[in-house]
Scaffold this motif. Structure first.
Motif, mmCIF file in Angstrom:
data_model
loop_
_atom_site.group_PDB
_atom_site.id
_atom_site.type_symbol
_atom_site.label_atom_id
_atom_site.label_comp_id
_atom_site.label_asym_id
_atom_site.label_seq_id
_atom_site.Cartn_x
_atom_site.Cartn_y
_atom_site.Cartn_z
ATOM 1 N N LEU A 153 41.755 -56.737 -65.109
ATOM 2 C CA LEU A 153 41.815 -56.465 -66.543
ATOM 3 C C LEU A 153 41.306 -57.625 -67.376
ATOM 4 N N ASN A 154 40.898 -58.707 -66.715
ATOM 5 C CA ASN A 154 40.429 -59.877 -67.461
ATOM 6 C C ASN A 154 39.096 -60.345 -66.892
ATOM 7 N N ASP A 196 46.705 -62.389 -71.162
ATOM 8 C CA ASP A 196 45.840 -61.303 -71.643
ATOM 9 C C ASP A 196 45.981 -60.069 -70.732
ATOM 10 N N LYS A 200 47.557 -56.138 -71.423
ATOM 11 C CA LYS A 200 46.772 -54.937 -71.094
ATOM 12 C C LYS A 200 47.544 -54.022 -70.136
ATOM 13 N N GLY A 295 34.001 -55.187 -68.984
ATOM 14 C CA GLY A 295 35.369 -55.281 -69.486
ATOM 15 C C GLY A 295 35.575 -56.309 -70.574
ATOM 16 N N ALA A 296 34.546 -57.081 -70.871
ATOM 17 C CA ALA A 296 34.686 -58.112 -71.897
ATOM 18 C C ALA A 296 33.312 -58.333 -72.507
HETATM 19 N N1 HSE Z 1 39.289 -62.794 -72.775
HETATM 20 C C1 HSE Z 1 39.205 -61.409 -72.413
HETATM 21 C C2 HSE Z 1 38.613 -61.289 -71.025
HETATM 22 C C3 HSE Z 1 38.373 -60.648 -73.405
HETATM 23 O O1 HSE Z 1 38.055 -62.275 -70.512
HETATM 24 O O2 HSE Z 1 38.726 -60.230 -70.402
HETATM 25 C C4 HSE Z 1 38.449 -59.155 -73.288
HETATM 26 O O3 HSE Z 1 39.715 -58.647 -73.590
#
Ligand code: HSE
Length: 394
Positions: A153-154, A196, A200, A295-296
């Motif tokens: 998720l990151n 983070d 999520k 995802g980012a």
């Molecule tokens: N810092 C977060 C990540 C950004 O690296 O996934 C996206 O939510």
């Protein structure tokens, strides 16, 4: 014509502006009429940027403009985003956001405020960046009992772990590289400590259960203790190390955790590398499914916010139900969660029933336990000289 506003002109906000202006024709076609950005709210000035034509420093201007029907909140953080969002929803304006902190903390309440005022609070971009996962959980998978959600998720930490694995670099070096490439924040705690990912998986577990999951109840470990030696053992075992958010149904509730996990090559998350995210969902009727993608990053996240803006614009006055009540879900204790555990142990040990792994590192040995609860592991670890531990999933 439908007028919208964007609150925040940082990475995601400027991305939303870019998506809507670049894809103006497709946006208008999908909304069914013209959609235009009337305001961008930011405290800063942007000399030379076309955004100056619509820039405002005054939130009240957006709130009090009856022409503005949909607002993107891409400011991040809890304050003033929470107050702004609530006031906009109370004024009957729909709000679309990428703000996972706010959604995790106040999502259920803001959904209810939106419903009560004939508006929508949409948050597709809050989990998995550009990957559609919120809408599938809320609309497509509503006839299933969700048995498990496990995800990378990151993006930042997945990039770092991929580099450590592929290039044998240690944690500090890959962090510096991720920062230089702009993936990791200058103060990267939210990413590397797992905070983070924790927010999520809290959002996803709330949607799976239909109740409010408090992210503070979720046991969270980041990647700061993962070493080059751990990857030496992982390779010897044909496994990858990933930072996973895991949520599993236990009786009437869920057990959730965020931690580094060693996964085998048959796991669908094994091949998910670099900044990509993936979310594995198991339904009692559906079986297994996987959502994979960017995802980012600026444009993937902005694409999800802009998709929500289109959805809100073409459904003005119609409330899309979101199954997430404010009633708190008591999570099952992590001590009852079962896995195998990989341990690096000092000295020559002999533990009955455990698989030993020799990765050629002097003075220590690797041990792979059978499946046991976290509580049983804690008991086992008391009798051993443990250097480090990583949970293991097939
Ligand atoms: N810092 C977060 C990540 C950004 O690296 O996934 C996206 O939510």
């Amino acid at each position: 014509m439908i007028k919208i506003a964007i609150m925040g002109y940082g990475t995601v906000g400027s991305g939303v502006y870019e998506v809507i202006t670049t894809n103006q024709a497709v946006v208008d076609k999908n909304v069914g009429e013209e959609l235009r950005i009337k305001y961008v709210l930011d405290l800063r000035e942007f000399p030379g940027d076309p955004v100056m034509d619509v820039l405002t420093h005054d939130f009240e201007e957006i709130l009090n403009d009856d022409e503005v029907k949909v607002v993107a909140e891409v400011m991040g953080g809890l304050r003033p985003a929470y107050d702004f969002t609530k006031r906009l929803l109370m004024a009957g304006k729909s709000v679309c956001t990428s703000n996972k902190e706010l959604v995790a903390e106040h999502g259920a309440e803001l959904i209810e405020v939106a419903r009560a005022h004939g508006a929508n609070y949409l948050f597709e971009a809050s989990v998995g960046g550009g990957i559609p996962i919120i809408r599938p959980l809320n609309t497509s998978l509503t006839a299933d009992v969700i048995l498990e959600i496990s995800g990378i998720l990151n993006g930042t930490t997945n990039y770092m772990l991929t580099k450590m694995s592929q290039e044998g670099l240690d944690y500090d070096d890959v962090l510096k590289e991720a920062q230089a490439k702009g993936y990791a924040e200058l103060h990267p705690e939210a990413d590397v400590e797992g905070f983070d990912a924790c927010r999520k998986i809290a959002i996803l577990t709330s949607l799976a259960s239909g109740q409010q999951v408090d992210y503070k109840d979720i046991y969270t470990e980041g990647i700061t203790k993962v070493t080059v030696e751990d990857f030496t053992y992982a390779k010897k075992m044909g496994r990858a190390i990933k930072l996973l958010g895991v949520s599993k149904k236990v009786g009437d509730t869920y057990c959730a955790m965020v931690s580094p996990v060693m996964i085998g090559s048959s796991n669908p998350l094994y091949m998910v590398n670099d900044v990509f995210n993936a979310i594995f969902v198991k339904g009692n009727m559906l079986g297994d499914s996987m959502f994979y993608g960017s995802g980012a990053g600026k444009l993937p996240t902005a694409s999800a916010v802009a998709g929500d803006i289109v959805d809100a614009a073409r459904n003005l006055g119609a409330v899309t139900p979101v199954f997430w009540s404010q009633e708190k879900l008591a999570l099952a204790p992590v001590s009852e969660m079962k896995h195998r555990f990989f341990l690096r142990v000092k000295g020559a040990v002999s533990v009955l029933g455990m698989e030993k792994i020799d990765a050629g590192i002097e003075g220590e040995v690797g041990i792979l336990t059978p499946s046991m609860t976290e509580a049983e592991y804690q008991e086992l670890a008391k009798g051993l000289n443990v250097i480090s531990m990583i949970r293991v999933e097939e």
